[in-house]
Motif scaffolding. Structure first.
Motif, PDB file in Angstrom:
ATOM      1  N   THR A  98     -16.024  -1.657  -4.336  1.00  0.00           N
ATOM      2  CA  THR A  98     -15.606  -1.226  -5.676  1.00  0.00           C
ATOM      3  C   THR A  98     -16.816  -0.919  -6.537  1.00  0.00           C
ATOM      4  O   THR A  98     -16.863   0.103  -7.238  1.00  0.00           O
ATOM      5  CB  THR A  98     -14.750  -2.317  -6.346  1.00  0.00           C
ATOM      6  N   THR A  99     -17.819  -1.797  -6.504  1.00  0.00           N
ATOM      7  CA  THR A  99     -19.038  -1.582  -7.286  1.00  0.00           C
ATOM      8  C   THR A  99     -19.732  -0.294  -6.872  1.00  0.00           C
ATOM      9  O   THR A  99     -20.113   0.533  -7.708  1.00  0.00           O
ATOM     10  CB  THR A  99     -20.007  -2.766  -7.090  1.00  0.00           C
ATOM     11  N   GLN A 100     -19.875  -0.111  -5.572  1.00  0.00           N
ATOM     12  CA  GLN A 100     -20.529   1.084  -5.050  1.00  0.00           C
ATOM     13  C   GLN A 100     -19.787   2.349  -5.466  1.00  0.00           C
ATOM     14  O   GLN A 100     -20.392   3.312  -5.957  1.00  0.00           O
ATOM     15  CB  GLN A 100     -20.598   0.987  -3.516  1.00  0.00           C
ATOM     16  N   THR A 101     -18.466   2.344  -5.293  1.00  0.00           N
ATOM     17  CA  THR A 101     -17.658   3.530  -5.585  1.00  0.00           C
ATOM     18  C   THR A 101     -17.675   3.869  -7.070  1.00  0.00           C
ATOM     19  O   THR A 101     -17.844   5.033  -7.458  1.00  0.00           O
ATOM     20  CB  THR A 101     -16.213   3.314  -5.116  1.00  0.00           C
ATOM     21  N   GLY A 120     -14.023   8.272   8.963  1.00  0.00           N
ATOM     22  CA  GLY A 120     -14.430   9.673   8.894  1.00  0.00           C
ATOM     23  C   GLY A 120     -13.234  10.609   8.848  1.00  0.00           C
ATOM     24  O   GLY A 120     -13.240  11.616   8.137  1.00  0.00           O
ATOM     25  N   ILE A 121     -12.177  10.277   9.604  1.00  0.00           N
ATOM     26  CA  ILE A 121     -10.961  11.093   9.579  1.00  0.00           C
ATOM     27  C   ILE A 121     -10.332  11.061   8.189  1.00  0.00           C
ATOM     28  O   ILE A 121      -9.865  12.090   7.671  1.00  0.00           O
ATOM     29  CB  ILE A 121      -9.957  10.588  10.642  1.00  0.00           C
ATOM     30  N   LEU A 122     -10.352   9.879   7.559  1.00  0.00           N
ATOM     31  CA  LEU A 122      -9.765   9.783   6.222  1.00  0.00           C
ATOM     32  C   LEU A 122     -10.566  10.611   5.218  1.00  0.00           C
ATOM     33  O   LEU A 122      -9.995  11.299   4.367  1.00  0.00           O
ATOM     34  CB  LEU A 122      -9.712   8.318   5.779  1.00  0.00           C
ATOM     35  N   VAL A 123     -11.888  10.566   5.315  1.00  0.00           N
ATOM     36  CA  VAL A 123     -12.717  11.380   4.428  1.00  0.00           C
ATOM     37  C   VAL A 123     -12.522  12.866   4.733  1.00  0.00           C
ATOM     38  O   VAL A 123     -12.565  13.708   3.831  1.00  0.00           O
ATOM     39  CB  VAL A 123     -14.199  10.976   4.542  1.00  0.00           C
ATOM     40  N   CYS A 150      -5.046   8.227 -11.069  1.00  0.00           N
ATOM     41  CA  CYS A 150      -4.035   8.052 -10.018  1.00  0.00           C
ATOM     42  C   CYS A 150      -4.633   8.166  -8.624  1.00  0.00           C
ATOM     43  O   CYS A 150      -4.135   7.552  -7.671  1.00  0.00           O
ATOM     44  CB  CYS A 150      -2.923   9.084 -10.184  1.00  0.00           C
ATOM     45  N   MET A 151      -5.712   8.940  -8.488  1.00  0.00           N
ATOM     46  CA  MET A 151      -6.375   9.050  -7.185  1.00  0.00           C
ATOM     47  C   MET A 151      -6.885   7.697  -6.692  1.00  0.00           C
ATOM     48  O   MET A 151      -7.072   7.485  -5.485  1.00  0.00           O
ATOM     49  CB  MET A 151      -7.553  10.031  -7.264  1.00  0.00           C
ATOM     50  N   ALA A 152      -7.113   6.758  -7.627  1.00  0.00           N
ATOM     51  CA  ALA A 152      -7.554   5.417  -7.243  1.00  0.00           C
ATOM     52  C   ALA A 152      -6.477   4.675  -6.457  1.00  0.00           C
ATOM     53  O   ALA A 152      -6.776   3.693  -5.770  1.00  0.00           O
ATOM     54  CB  ALA A 152      -7.935   4.611  -8.488  1.00  0.00           C
ATOM     55  N   GLY A 153      -5.251   5.130  -6.553  1.00  0.00           N
ATOM     56  CA  GLY A 153      -4.168   4.540  -5.773  1.00  0.00           C
ATOM     57  C   GLY A 153      -3.881   5.318  -4.504  1.00  0.00           C
ATOM     58  O   GLY A 153      -2.914   5.010  -3.798  1.00  0.00           O
ATOM     59  N   ILE A 154      -4.697   6.324  -4.222  1.00  0.00           N
ATOM     60  CA  ILE A 154      -4.479   7.162  -3.034  1.00  0.00           C
ATOM     61  C   ILE A 154      -5.629   7.017  -2.039  1.00  0.00           C
ATOM     62  O   ILE A 154      -5.432   6.539  -0.922  1.00  0.00           O
ATOM     63  CB  ILE A 154      -4.299   8.633  -3.457  1.00  0.00           C
ATOM     64  N   TYR A 155      -6.832   7.398  -2.431  1.00  0.00           N
ATOM     65  CA  TYR A 155      -7.946   7.361  -1.472  1.00  0.00           C
ATOM     66  C   TYR A 155      -8.334   5.938  -1.066  1.00  0.00           C
ATOM     67  O   TYR A 155      -8.348   5.624   0.140  1.00  0.00           O
ATOM     68  CB  TYR A 155      -9.136   8.137  -2.043  1.00  0.00           C
ATOM     69  N   PRO A 156      -8.651   5.024  -2.000  1.00  0.00           N
ATOM     70  CA  PRO A 156      -9.017   3.665  -1.559  1.00  0.00           C
ATOM     71  C   PRO A 156      -7.870   2.958  -0.848  1.00  0.00           C
ATOM     72  O   PRO A 156      -8.095   2.210   0.106  1.00  0.00           O
ATOM     73  CB  PRO A 156      -9.380   2.947  -2.874  1.00  0.00           C
ATOM     74  N   VAL A 157      -6.645   3.183  -1.304  1.00  0.00           N
ATOM     75  CA  VAL A 157      -5.487   2.555  -0.669  1.00  0.00           C
ATOM     76  C   VAL A 157      -5.298   3.127   0.743  1.00  0.00           C
ATOM     77  O   VAL A 157      -4.949   2.406   1.681  1.00  0.00           O
ATOM     78  CB  VAL A 157      -4.230   2.761  -1.525  1.00  0.00           C
ATOM     79  N   GLY A 158      -5.522   4.414   0.881  1.00  0.00           N
ATOM     80  CA  GLY A 158      -5.470   5.015   2.213  1.00  0.00           C
ATOM     81  C   GLY A 158      -6.495   4.391   3.141  1.00  0.00           C
ATOM     82  O   GLY A 158      -6.246   4.209   4.344  1.00  0.00           O
ATOM     83  N   PRO A 186       0.790  -1.234   0.000  1.00  0.00           N
ATOM     84  CA  PRO A 186       0.000   0.000   0.000  1.00  0.00           C
ATOM     85  C   PRO A 186       0.822   1.284   0.000  1.00  0.00           C
ATOM     86  O   PRO A 186       0.511   2.221  -0.739  1.00  0.00           O
ATOM     87  CB  PRO A 186      -0.839  -0.123   1.274  1.00  0.00           C
ATOM     88  N   GLN A 187       1.883   1.351   0.843  1.00  0.00           N
ATOM     89  CA  GLN A 187       2.677   2.585   0.871  1.00  0.00           C
ATOM     90  C   GLN A 187       3.318   2.874  -0.490  1.00  0.00           C
ATOM     91  O   GLN A 187       3.355   4.017  -0.937  1.00  0.00           O
ATOM     92  CB  GLN A 187       3.770   2.509   1.949  1.00  0.00           C
ATOM     93  N   ARG A 188       3.806   1.832  -1.136  1.00  0.00           N
ATOM     94  CA  ARG A 188       4.446   2.043  -2.443  1.00  0.00           C
ATOM     95  C   ARG A 188       3.411   2.441  -3.491  1.00  0.00           C
ATOM     96  O   ARG A 188       3.675   3.309  -4.333  1.00  0.00           O
ATOM     97  CB  ARG A 188       5.179   0.773  -2.886  1.00  0.00           C
ATOM     98  N   LEU A 189       2.249   1.795  -3.466  1.00  0.00           N
ATOM     99  CA  LEU A 189       1.202   2.131  -4.428  1.00  0.00           C
ATOM    100  C   LEU A 189       0.744   3.569  -4.230  1.00  0.00           C
ATOM    101  O   LEU A 189       0.538   4.309  -5.204  1.00  0.00           O
ATOM    102  CB  LEU A 189       0.026   1.163  -4.271  1.00  0.00           C
ATOM    103  N   PHE A 190       0.585   3.982  -2.989  1.00  0.00           N
ATOM    104  CA  PHE A 190       0.215   5.359  -2.672  1.00  0.00           C
ATOM    105  C   PHE A 190       1.277   6.315  -3.204  1.00  0.00           C
ATOM    106  O   PHE A 190       0.954   7.325  -3.856  1.00  0.00           O
ATOM    107  CB  PHE A 190       0.075   5.501  -1.154  1.00  0.00           C
ATOM    108  N   MET A 191       2.555   6.023  -2.942  1.00  0.00           N
ATOM    109  CA  MET A 191       3.632   6.902  -3.371  1.00  0.00           C
ATOM    110  C   MET A 191       3.681   7.013  -4.897  1.00  0.00           C
ATOM    111  O   MET A 191       3.754   8.121  -5.453  1.00  0.00           O
ATOM    112  CB  MET A 191       4.976   6.374  -2.868  1.00  0.00           C
TER     113      MET A 191
END
Length: 401
Positions: free
Chosen positions: A340-343, A135-138, A110-118, A72-77
């Motif tokens: 994933t379907t919902q998002t 809630g903190i993440l949102v 690229c945001m798909a590798g940031i918010y869901p991964v977070g 996850p950290q690498r994917l986020f980066m």
């Protein structure tokens, strides 16, 4: 500060920094229009391309199971650095030309590798406080999304400064995330199972939770994308029009940024009073704000501030709870597929509503532009009420529904 909260704070900071890219394109629209011809259709394409890119990126990530293959950290980066690079590439093109939506699409993907991964990273620290931590993440997503409007003010409404600053902040967030430590050992995310996507419609509890989210999304990103122009148009009616651009940006940041506090408060309340009760209350208030925004148009600044704060808090405070609901309602082996379907469907809807707002402005003026969006949250309230009536709703928030 405990090890848990140090890492929660670090991840929150990284999300804020990286998410400044989401609305960096929308924030620079007034600055671009001061220098070149930019139609409403082009502006809408810049805003909606990010959502469309996010949908595509989420699907690709799920199908390729990137969360299984890349830590996850690498994917986020990697995602943050790639998004920052795509954002910086704006300097190499004509911002009013056809390549601008393409770059915004790349940023969204690229945001798909940031918010869901977070979300995956944050979940490693959750116990009985899932609603609060999600809630903190949102809240981080919300604050980061509103930040470009504030950056634009500091840069004197110079779109070049906003693009450069948001790119630098996102790159910093991508590098800082390498310091994050998981609360529990890294577990591979649930594999995406397309055949099981049908379960989102055949299971009544999942269907109503998803419909609630869809109603929420009909309103959210359309309002976020266009609120600065609504405010600028309203403020231009004042006898003293000086500083209208800066004030509109400040109010737009106030609206989106106040949602950060709302997300945290929403997470706390959802864990205590229940997810359906919290989401129904928030969508009722935000839908009402869609209806009254036209009456506030052209009124004194303090009235606009009040609208921005109330709308800003209510429009996002429930957002994380729809995903939390699906996670709690779905069997663990395909919760990832359900989220994933919902998002993906939710963000696909935002593409249509973002493009619809300029059309509503042409038909009704800014006074009525947001009224049709109220249908989304009001239908969402109905869906969550139906979910609350089901026996499966006792699975939510440790029985608090």
């Amino acid at each position: 500060m405990t090890r848990k909260w140090r890492n929660v704070a670090l991840l929150t900071l990284c999300e804020v920094l990286a998410m400044t890219l989401w609305f960096s394109g929308s924030a620079i629209i007034p600055g671009l229009r001061a220098e070149m011809v930019l139609s409403d259709a082009q502006a809408a394409a810049m805003a909606s391309a990010v959502s469309f890119g996010f949908v595509a990126g989420t699907l690709v990530s799920a199908v390729l199971t990137l969360a299984d293959r890349v830590h996850p950290q690498r994917l986020f980066m990697i995602s943050a650095l790639a998004a920052a690079g795509a954002n910086l590439a704006t300097f190499a093109i004509d911002p009013a030309g056809p390549w601008m939506p393409v770059l915004r699409f790349v940023v969204g993907a690229c945001m798909a590798g940031i918010y869901p991964v977070g979300m995956i990273m944050m979940s490693s620290w959750t116990a009985k406080d899932r609603g609060l931590l999600v809630g903190i993440l949102v809240a981080a997503l919300t604050l980061g999304s509103g930040a470009p409007h504030l950056i634009d003010i500091f840069g004197g409404l110079d779109w070049r400064f906003t693009i450069a600053a948001s790119s630098a902040l996102a790159a910093a967030g991508g590098l800082l995330v390498l310091l994050f430590e998981h609360g529990r050992p890294f577990n591979r995310a649930a594999r995406f199972k397309p055949a099981q996507m049908l379960q989102a419609w055949t299971d009544p509890s999942l269907r109503y939770a998803s419909f609630g989210y869809f109603g929420h999304m009909v309103e959210l990103y359309a309002v976020w994308a266009w609120i600065a122009l609504f405010l600028a148009s309203s403020l231009s009616l004042r006898p003293d029009g000086d500083g209208t651009g800066e004030l509109a940006k400040l109010l737009a940041f106030t609206m989106i940024g106040s949602g950060a506090a709302g997300s945290i408060l929403g997470g706390l309340l959802a864990d205590r009073i229940g997810r359906t009760r919290l989401t129904m209350a928030c969508m009722t208030v935000s839908g009402f704000c869609c209806l009254v925004a036209g009456f506030v148009y052209g009124m004194p600044v303090w009235v606009l501030v009040l609208l921005c704060v109330v709308w800003g808090i209510s429009i996002i405070a429930d957002s994380a709870q729809f995903s939390a609901s699906v996670i709690e309602l779905a069997p663990p082996d395909y919760a990832g597929t359900m989220v994933t379907t919902q998002t993906c469907i939710g963000f696909t809807l935002t593409v249509g509503t973002i493009h619809a707002v300029p059309w509503f402005v042409d038909l009704f003026g800014w006074e009525g532009a947001f009224v049709p969006l109220a249908a989304g949250p009001f239908l969402g309230v109905l869906a969550m009420a139906k979910l609350r009536a089901l026996p499966q709703s006792r699975l939510l928030a440790h029985g608090r529904r």
